[in-house]
Design an enzyme around this catalytic site. Structure first.
Site, PDB file in Angstrom:
ATOM      1  N   HIS A   1       0.944  -1.013   0.049  1.00 13.11           N
ATOM      2  CA  HIS A   1      -0.151  -0.179   0.202  1.00 13.11           C
ATOM      3  C   HIS A   1       0.481   1.111   0.018  1.00 13.11           C
ATOM      4  O   HIS A   1       2.159   1.540   0.411  1.00 13.11           O
ATOM      5  CB  HIS A   1      -0.846   0.049   1.306  1.00 13.11           C
ATOM      6  CG  HIS A   1      -0.461  -0.073   2.826  1.00 13.11           C
ATOM      7  ND1 HIS A   1       0.456  -1.340   3.200  1.00 13.11           N
ATOM      8  CD2 HIS A   1       0.288   1.444   3.094  1.00 13.11           C
ATOM      9  CE1 HIS A   1       1.238  -0.657   4.610  1.00 13.11           C
ATOM     10  NE2 HIS A   1       0.339   0.744   4.783  1.00 13.11           N
ATOM     11  N   ALA A   2       0.772   2.417  -0.172  1.00 13.98           N
ATOM     12  CA  ALA A   2       1.071   3.480   0.227  1.00 13.98           C
ATOM     13  C   ALA A   2      -0.208   4.502   0.948  1.00 13.98           C
ATOM     14  O   ALA A   2      -1.043   4.299   1.138  1.00 13.98           O
ATOM     15  CB  ALA A   2       1.095   4.315  -1.187  1.00 13.98           C
TER      16      ALA A   2
END
Length: 150
Positions: free
Chosen positions: A63-64
């Site tokens: 994820h970011a």
């Protein structure tokens, strides 16, 4: 960009990734390292979490964040962190309890190659907020392209 960062606005998120070495006090009885908010990490620490008991072959992360900065370290064992801003990529091996990688918003991270007994510790600039996460890679690529065009 986190307001406490002194990185030029022109820098891409991947250019802001860097390794951090924390103070280490050596003692025959065992070493001691410490982290001070806004001193050793360039943000106030609002959340701390750790990952452990990762089964062999598994990955974490994936994820970011839109606004959260992270300092990620291996306080026991080791693992790899693959980081990308959608164009460039870096891989960092974390295997020392006094070293971390600084991950800015807009960088996708994937952790892998965990050794047995690894404990990964994360220091975050923000409280948990599900809306801050980008969990779909194609959505991240669109988000990253829009960041570059700002």
């Amino acid at each position: 960009m986190h307001p406490d960062m002194n990185t030029p606005k022109a820098a891409t998120p991947i250019d802001q990734v860097r390794e951090i070495e924390f103070p280490k006090i050596c003692d025959p009885r065992g070493n001691l390292s410490f982290v001070e908010s806004a001193r050793h990490v360039p943000f106030p620490i609002r959340r701390v979490f750790y990952i452990y008991d990762v089964p062999g072959g598994e990955t974490r992360g994936g994820h970011a964040h839109k606004k959260c900065w992270m300092a990620l370290m291996a306080i026991a064992g080791s693992f790899d962190v693959r980081l990308t801003d959608g164009r460039s990529e870096k891989v960092v091996r974390l295997n020392r309890a006094n070293k971390a990688v600084l991950i800015p918003p807009g960088v996708w991270d994937t952790m892998s190659e965990f050794t047995t007994g690894t404990v990964a510790l994360a220091l975050a600039s923000e409280f948990y907020d599900e809306d801050d996460y980008i969990r779909d890679y194609d959505e991240f690529l669109t988000y990253a392209a829009n960041l570059r065009n700002e």
